[in-house]
Write a protein that holds these residues in place. Structure first.
Motif, PDB file in Angstrom:
ATOM      1  N   GLY A 167       0.825  -1.214   0.000  1.00 31.60           N
ATOM      2  CA  GLY A 167       0.000   0.000   0.000  1.00 31.60           C
ATOM      3  C   GLY A 167       0.857   1.261   0.000  1.00 31.60           C
ATOM      4  N   ILE A 168       1.933   1.226   0.790  1.00 30.85           N
ATOM      5  CA  ILE A 168       2.809   2.395   0.886  1.00 30.85           C
ATOM      6  C   ILE A 168       3.498   2.644  -0.460  1.00 30.85           C
ATOM      7  CG2 ILE A 168       4.909   3.295   1.989  1.00 30.85           C
ATOM      8  CD1 ILE A 168       3.981   1.707   4.542  1.00 30.85           C
ATOM      9  N   MET A 169       3.941   1.564  -1.107  1.00 30.62           N
ATOM     10  CA  MET A 169       4.588   1.722  -2.408  1.00 30.62           C
ATOM     11  C   MET A 169       3.592   2.250  -3.439  1.00 30.62           C
ATOM     12  SD  MET A 169       7.507   1.050  -1.500  1.00 30.62           S
ATOM     13  CE  MET A 169       8.372   1.284  -3.056  1.00 30.62           C
ATOM     14  N   ALA A 170       2.392   1.681  -3.431  1.00 25.77           N
ATOM     15  CA  ALA A 170       1.376   2.093  -4.409  1.00 25.77           C
ATOM     16  C   ALA A 170       1.003   3.565  -4.218  1.00 25.77           C
ATOM     17  CB  ALA A 170       0.139   1.205  -4.279  1.00 25.77           C
ATOM     18  N   ALA A 171       0.982   4.000  -2.946  1.00 28.19           N
ATOM     19  CA  ALA A 171       0.546   5.371  -2.646  1.00 28.19           C
ATOM     20  C   ALA A 171       1.471   6.405  -3.270  1.00 28.19           C
ATOM     21  CB  ALA A 171       0.473   5.572  -1.131  1.00 28.19           C
ATOM     22  N   LYS A 172       2.748   6.016  -3.435  1.00 30.39           N
ATOM     23  CA  LYS A 172       3.705   6.976  -4.001  1.00 30.39           C
ATOM     24  C   LYS A 172       3.321   7.380  -5.414  1.00 30.39           C
ATOM     25  CE  LYS A 172       7.433   5.718  -1.081  1.00 30.39           C
ATOM     26  NZ  LYS A 172       8.541   5.110  -0.620  1.00 30.39           N
ATOM     27  N   LYS A 173       2.605   6.487  -6.096  1.00 29.94           N
ATOM     28  CA  LYS A 173       2.250   6.787  -7.486  1.00 29.94           C
ATOM     29  C   LYS A 173       0.857   7.399  -7.608  1.00 29.94           C
ATOM     30  CE  LYS A 173       4.737   2.702  -9.116  1.00 29.94           C
ATOM     31  NZ  LYS A 173       4.209   1.671  -8.188  1.00 29.94           N
ATOM     32  N   LYS A 174       0.147   7.495  -6.509  1.00 30.06           N
ATOM     33  CA  LYS A 174      -1.221   8.018  -6.601  1.00 30.06           C
ATOM     34  C   LYS A 174      -1.207   9.542  -6.683  1.00 30.06           C
ATOM     35  CE  LYS A 174      -3.338   4.049  -4.373  1.00 30.06           C
ATOM     36  NZ  LYS A 174      -3.878   3.501  -3.113  1.00 30.06           N
ATOM     37  N   SER A 175      -2.220  10.076  -7.325  1.00 29.94           N
ATOM     38  CA  SER A 175      -2.202  11.516  -7.593  1.00 29.94           C
ATOM     39  C   SER A 175      -2.792  12.344  -6.438  1.00 29.94           C
ATOM     40  CB  SER A 175      -2.951  11.797  -8.896  1.00 29.94           C
ATOM     41  OG  SER A 175      -3.966  12.735  -8.691  1.00 29.94           O
ATOM     42  N   ILE A 176      -2.076  13.395  -6.061  1.00 29.11           N
ATOM     43  CA  ILE A 176      -2.631  14.401  -5.145  1.00 29.11           C
ATOM     44  C   ILE A 176      -2.728  15.690  -5.944  1.00 29.11           C
ATOM     45  CG2 ILE A 176      -2.358  15.662  -2.991  1.00 29.11           C
ATOM     46  CD1 ILE A 176      -0.596  13.415  -1.936  1.00 29.11           C
ATOM     47  N   GLU A 177      -3.927  16.060  -6.302  1.00 27.20           N
ATOM     48  CA  GLU A 177      -4.133  17.302  -7.060  1.00 27.20           C
ATOM     49  C   GLU A 177      -4.150  18.454  -6.084  1.00 27.20           C
ATOM     50  OE1 GLU A 177      -7.750  17.868  -9.403  1.00 27.20           O
ATOM     51  OE2 GLU A 177      -7.560  15.734  -9.935  1.00 27.20           O
ATOM     52  N   THR A 178      -3.320  19.441  -6.304  1.00 27.66           N
ATOM     53  CA  THR A 178      -3.355  20.598  -5.400  1.00 27.66           C
ATOM     54  C   THR A 178      -4.039  21.767  -6.109  1.00 27.66           C
ATOM     55  OG1 THR A 178      -1.315  19.835  -4.398  1.00 27.66           O
ATOM     56  CG2 THR A 178      -1.945  22.086  -3.942  1.00 27.66           C
ATOM     57  N   HIS A 179      -5.001  22.355  -5.421  1.00 26.62           N
ATOM     58  CA  HIS A 179      -5.714  23.501  -5.985  1.00 26.62           C
ATOM     59  C   HIS A 179      -5.522  24.727  -5.111  1.00 26.62           C
ATOM     60  CE1 HIS A 179      -7.754  21.031  -8.914  1.00 26.62           C
ATOM     61  NE2 HIS A 179      -8.220  20.241  -7.959  1.00 26.62           N
ATOM     62  N   THR A 180      -5.486  25.869  -5.755  1.00 27.88           N
ATOM     63  CA  THR A 180      -5.481  27.117  -4.990  1.00 27.88           C
ATOM     64  C   THR A 180      -6.930  27.572  -4.816  1.00 27.88           C
ATOM     65  OG1 THR A 180      -5.443  28.451  -6.976  1.00 27.88           O
ATOM     66  CG2 THR A 180      -3.298  27.827  -6.060  1.00 27.88           C
ATOM     67  N   LEU A 181      -7.100  28.622  -4.054  1.00 27.16           N
ATOM     68  CA  LEU A 181      -8.443  29.177  -3.867  1.00 27.16           C
ATOM     69  C   LEU A 181      -9.052  29.575  -5.200  1.00 27.16           C
ATOM     70  CD1 LEU A 181      -8.420  31.592  -0.839  1.00 27.16           C
ATOM     71  CD2 LEU A 181      -9.783  29.527  -1.162  1.00 27.16           C
TER      72      LEU A 181
END
Ligand code: FAD
Ligand code: AMP
Lengths: 313, 267
Positions: free
Chosen positions: B199-213
């Protein structure tokens, strides 16, 4: 002087002690307009408490759907919009905070939760970080929506005959259907948040709450539990004291077989007198205990219960 | 079904917290972690998905984490992703500093509206702010039904309804609402899993989209400390409780305790 709206906290027709406290606190701040949102047949207890604690006005609204939150939000919002109160006060607890949160959004008001004291300008005293820090906060926009913790003050009666105010309520639908409701089994013991004495048990009870309950009964106290005890299913979650349980501030708190983890302390640290019984002399609970007994609770607690009984007779 | 779980990065609940000079929580000296109580919401979403069609690649459902916080909140989000959530949205903007619950709920609601989520899960409180109001505020802003303090949660995909069971001071209640819906879950609902190595390895490739206001259509003056509708006037440390008398039970500890209570006029 503008009105102070107070939501009377009650539960299946039983008005909580906190309602009397809140009405008492509100009376010092303005003319109290008490609001009770009840199910059919439950109005009388709320009317009686409003009159006992000096409300100037009273609105009783029959909830249109069984949802515990939205009818109160609708009622308070409609009344607030019609009467521009100086503040809206509710009892801090799961229900009160939920109503307050929605109400603040609907009215465009600032919100303060868990106040332990209110000043005449509606600034509120809060005890945060598990009781280690005291802050004063103030709402700076809209009519302040403030939830006040139970046991924050003594209820003082002041008879009145409140004027009945009928304000049309703009009912919204919650979309929620209550499909079953089973009233809580009321034992003979006081409510946790209302009790002036609480005896709590933790993992050290090993599942046997007998000694804890007998000391509680000797003292006329409520029974509390640590999360370790509720997680194990030894006592209901509604009796849990601490960060994710209830915050209590009784005259006397007796911790039996509880280590005193920071999350437990967060819920009981502001108790007036703290007593701990624990067989580990280094348990952190002793750091805040006014009186600590290092010993086995199965010896100490029954002896204490018998001693209290003996003094009563 | 598209699950969205609101998660917050908070100072470790085991640490002693204090206020900084600006009357805000001093976050510098304390480890930042995923709010423990939000792990129950993630776990519940995972369990529901696993019992009916799965999430992630090839699954019928998806689980998105949503957080508002500083850039370093990605650390806490990663933990949720390593538990098994699919992706995440982080709303991060300098203007958000000092936001109160009202502003937080405004931001989260905006992000939820554009996410296409059918169900939003929350914890019952963030262990730092401890207001327990954000889920209710979200429901109010979204105009969705709210089911709070769930001790059990079921979703009926064909009927498009959610039902919960909860135990409160009102007793045991069962409630039902149509989707979309906001649900908050208590710590008794499940036991959150530890992330596995996989799970930890897979999480490294998952996307975190960052949005501004601006990305979510809000202006800086709608949030942050400047627009906060409540403010701290002053703060002071309560004198720490000093330990009192400590006796060792040698057969008379219970009686000594009673004498103490008698001296205090409690009995
Ligand atoms: C986000 C979060 C929220 C939490 N919320 C809460 C909360 O609301 N409330 C809460 O209580 N905890 C909460 N906790 C859990 C908390 O961290 C502790 O795990 C919990 O309080 C431990 O309970 P305990 O003291 O009963 O058990 P333990 O820590 O295991 O302590 C048991 C104590 O009993 C003593 N003992 C054992 N046998 C005997 C005996 N025969 N006689 C006398 N003493 C004996 C032992 O010496 C020990 O000190 C929370 C944790 C987290 C992470
Ligand atoms: N900044 C945030 N980002 C994402 N979720 C949040 C945030 N603040 C609060 N929440 C959610 O709302 C719940 C209650 O938080 P609170 O009302 O702050 O005690 C938390 O358990 C989270 O699920």
């Amino acid at each position: 002087m503008a009105d102070v709206l107070v939501l009377i906290d009650h539960n299946a027709g039983l008005v909580s002690r906190a309602a009397g406290e809140l009405l008492t606190a509100a009376r010092a701040l303005g003319a109290v307009h008490a609001v009770a949102v009840v199910r059919a047949g439950e109005a009388e207890a709320s009317r009686a408490v409003a009159a006992q604690y000096g409300a100037a006005k009273l609105s009783i609204i029959e909830a249109v759907d069984g949802h515990p939150i939205t009818p109160s939000v609708d009622a308070l919002a409609s009344i607030a919009q019609a009467s521009s109160p100086a503040a809206i006060l509710l009892t801090s607890g799961a229900k009160g905070k939920e109503i307050a949160g929605r109400l603040a959004v609907r009215l465009g008001s600032g919100i303060i939760t868990d106040a332990i004291e209110l000043a005449s300008d509606f600034s509120a005293t809060q005890s945060i970080f598990g009781g280690s820090t005291v802050v004063h906060s103030k709402v700076t926009h809209g009519a302040p929506v403030i939830t006040v913790r139970p046991n924050a003050c003594e209820p003082v009666a002041a008879e009145s005959s409140p004027e009945i105010i009928d304000i049309p309520i703009n009912h919204t639908s919650s979309g929620v259907k209550v499909t079953s409701r089973q009233a809580p089994v009321k034992g003979g013991r006081p409510e946790l948040t209302e009790a002036s004495i609480i005896v709590s048990g933790g993992r050290g009870t090993n599942g046997d709450f007998g000694p804890v309950e007998s000391l509680a009964d000797a003292l006329g106290a409520a029974v509390g539990a640590s999360r370790a005890a509720t997680d194990a299913g030894w006592y209901p979650h509604s009796n849990q004291v601490g960060q994710t349980g209830k915050t209590v501030s009784p005259q006397l708190y007796v911790a039996c077989g509880i280590s005193g983890a920071i999350q437990h302390r967060a819920g009981m640290q502001t108790s007036k007198t703290i007593v701990a019984i624990n067989k580990d002399a280094d348990a952190p609970i002793f750091e805040l205990a006014d009186f600590g007994v290092v010993g086995d609770l199965f010896n100490v607690v029954p002896q204490a219960a018998a001693g209290v009984q003996a003094r009563k007779s | 079904m598209k699950f969205l779980v609101c998660v917050k990065q908070v100072p470790d609940s085991w640490a002693e917290k204090k206020l900084g000079a600006d009357s805000r929580l001093d976050r510098a000296g304390v480890d930042a972690v995923l709010n423990d109580l939000d792990e129950y919401a993630i776990e519940e979403a995972l369990r529901i998905c696993e019992s009916s069609g799965g999430n992630g690649e090839g699954g019928e459902h998806s689980i998105t984490l949503l957080s508002m916080g500083p850039d370093r909140a990605t650390e806490a989000i990663r933990k949720g992703l390593s538990m098994g959530a699919d992706n995440a949205i982080l709303i991060s903007d300098d203007a958000l500093a000092g936001s109160d619950a009202l502003a937080t709920s405004l931001v989260l609601a905006k992000a939820i509206e554009s996410s296409g989520a059918n169900i939003v899960l929350c914890g019952t409180e963030s262990t730092d702010a401890r207001m327990s109001v954000v889920p209710a505020m979200l429901a109010e802003r979204l105009g969705w039904p709210q089911l709070t303090f769930a001790g059990e949660l079921k979703i009926d995909v064909t009927a498009n309804t959610v039902s919960i069971k909860r135990m409160t001071d009102e007793g045991v209640e069962e409630m039902e609402a149509p989707l979309p819906c906001v649900v908050s879950v208590i710590e008794k609902i499940n036991e959150p899993r530890y992330p596995s190595f996989k799970g930890i390895m897979a999480a490294k490739k998952k996307s975190i989209e960052t949005h501004t206001l601006a990305d979510i259509g809000l202006a800086a003056d709608q949030v942050g400390s400047a627009s906060s509708w409540s403010s701290v006037v002053d703060a002071a440390l309560r004198p720490p409780r000093s330990a009192g008398i400590k006796v060792v039970d040698e057969g008379n500890g219970g009686n000594e305790l009673v004498s103490f209570l008698a001296d205090k006029k409690i009995v």
